[in-house]
Design an enzyme around this catalytic site. Structure first.
Site, PDB file in Angstrom:
ATOM      1  N   LYS A  87       0.818  -1.213   0.000  1.00 45.13           N
ATOM      2  CA  LYS A  87       0.000   0.000   0.000  1.00 45.13           C
ATOM      3  C   LYS A  87       0.853   1.265   0.000  1.00 45.13           C
ATOM      4  O   LYS A  87       2.061   1.237   0.218  1.00 45.13           O
ATOM      5  CB  LYS A  87      -0.958  -0.017   1.198  1.00 45.13           C
ATOM      6  CG  LYS A  87      -2.121  -0.985   1.014  1.00 45.13           C
ATOM      7  CD  LYS A  87      -3.143  -0.866   2.123  1.00 45.13           C
ATOM      8  CE  LYS A  87      -4.371  -1.733   1.824  1.00 45.13           C
ATOM      9  NZ  LYS A  87      -5.378  -1.655   2.897  1.00 45.13           N
ATOM     10  N   ARG A 116      -3.726  -9.985   5.226  1.00 48.07           N
ATOM     11  CA  ARG A 116      -4.299 -10.000   3.872  1.00 48.07           C
ATOM     12  C   ARG A 116      -3.199  -9.540   2.924  1.00 48.07           C
ATOM     13  O   ARG A 116      -2.743  -8.395   3.007  1.00 48.07           O
ATOM     14  CB  ARG A 116      -5.521  -9.091   3.796  1.00 48.07           C
ATOM     15  CG  ARG A 116      -6.225  -9.096   2.435  1.00 48.07           C
ATOM     16  CD  ARG A 116      -7.476  -8.232   2.481  1.00 48.07           C
ATOM     17  NE  ARG A 116      -8.158  -8.237   1.197  1.00 48.07           N
ATOM     18  CZ  ARG A 116      -7.913  -7.406   0.192  1.00 48.07           C
ATOM     19  NH1 ARG A 116      -6.962  -6.469   0.328  1.00 48.07           N
ATOM     20  NH2 ARG A 116      -8.586  -7.485  -0.947  1.00 48.07           N
TER      21      ARG A 116
END
Length: 292
Positions: A221, A255
């Protein structure tokens, strides 16, 4: 944690593999638009030790284009059908905030974890669907929508306290509606600045107050690649570093895009906790005694 006739053990952290049936997810390497691509991806993550496959058909990156419900459903059905064909015993999570998508997928393919980026705010009907099917529900903290969430990053108090209070309230609400198994997700990258993401990570253990398992999604991210001044494709090492901290902060599920690396981090962290951490605690105790 039960998902139909399947059982997910969280006695040690689990790895959730991302399978994006999308053309526009922020990390290009995660896009699998055809059944063949999905099958190849599923075979890979199963062999690498994933415990869950998370199938999504709607990119939630900041500013992502709207996807009609019919198209999202087509994509998610393609993904879930492929998982069921390639790995029939694999636990499947469906990454959707839409009640219609969750209901139709489970009607056709049986119980799945429902992973909702809005914790029921974008489509309140999804809560009733989850309760009716009796499946685990991932409730993630977010403000607004993917289109405008990054304009909603002002917090009145400490961000960890605000996120924790928000999730506690949501867990209580879900319980009142019959959702008994909830996984909380602090929502890294959703309505948070880079600095806020790191403050949230540093205090993530406080989310244990919800008395729910914690899912952490930091893989590749912007909180990584903006600090490193690179791009998602170059954020592999940074992701692994933050996965270690996620585990240290009590994450029960990671995740991830890169399953083998995450599985390795979990194994090393478990070993460290069992052996190295104990030795380190003894050293710290001895040092404190010496200082006295």
């Amino acid at each position: 944690m039960r998902i139909g006739d399947r059982e997910l053990s969280l006695t040690r952290p689990a790895v959730m593999a991302i399978v994006n049936v999308t053309p526009d997810s922020f990390y290009a390497g995660s896009r699998t638009m055809s059944a063949r691509d999905v099958a190849r991806r599923v075979e890979e993550v199963v062999s690498q030790g994933a415990s869950i496959v998370d199938v999504g058909g709607y990119s939630s990156r900041p500013g992502a284009a709207e996807v009609p419900p019919e198209e999202e459903l087509r994509r998610v059905l393609l993904g879930v059908e492929t998982v069921r064909n390639v790995a029939p015993d694999m636990i499947v999570s469906i990454d959707t905030f839409r009640a219609s998508v969750a209901e139709e997928v489970m009607n056709r393919w049986g119980p799945c974890i429902v992973n909702d980026i809005s914790a029921g705010h974008l489509d309140p009907g999804i809560v009733d669907i989850v309760a009716a099917y009796g499946v685990p529900y991932v409730a993630m903290h977010m403000r607004g929508t993917p289109a405008d969430m990054q304009q909603r990053t002002s917090y009145r108090r400490d961000i960890v306290d605000e996120v924790c209070d928000w999730l506690c309230e949501r867990v209580d609400f879900l319980a009142s509606r019959g959702v008994s198994e909830v996984i909380v997700d602090p929502g890294f990258g959703f309505a948070k600045t880079v600095d806020q993401n790191y403050r949230l990570l540093a205090g993530m253990r406080r989310l244990k107050r919800t008395e729910c398992p914690i899912l952490a999604g930091v893989s590749r991210k912007s909180m990584i690649y903006k600090v490193l001044e690179n791009v998602p494709e170059e954020s592999f090492a940074g992701t692994s570093a933050l996965h270690w901290e996620c585990l240290s902060q009590g994450a029960d599920i990671l995740r991830v895009h890169d399953v083998q690396a995450a599985v390795d981090v979990v194994r090393l962290h478990e070993y460290y906790r069992a052996v190295g951490f104990q030795d380190g605690a003894e050293c710290r105790t001895s040092r404190r005694k010496d200082e006295k």
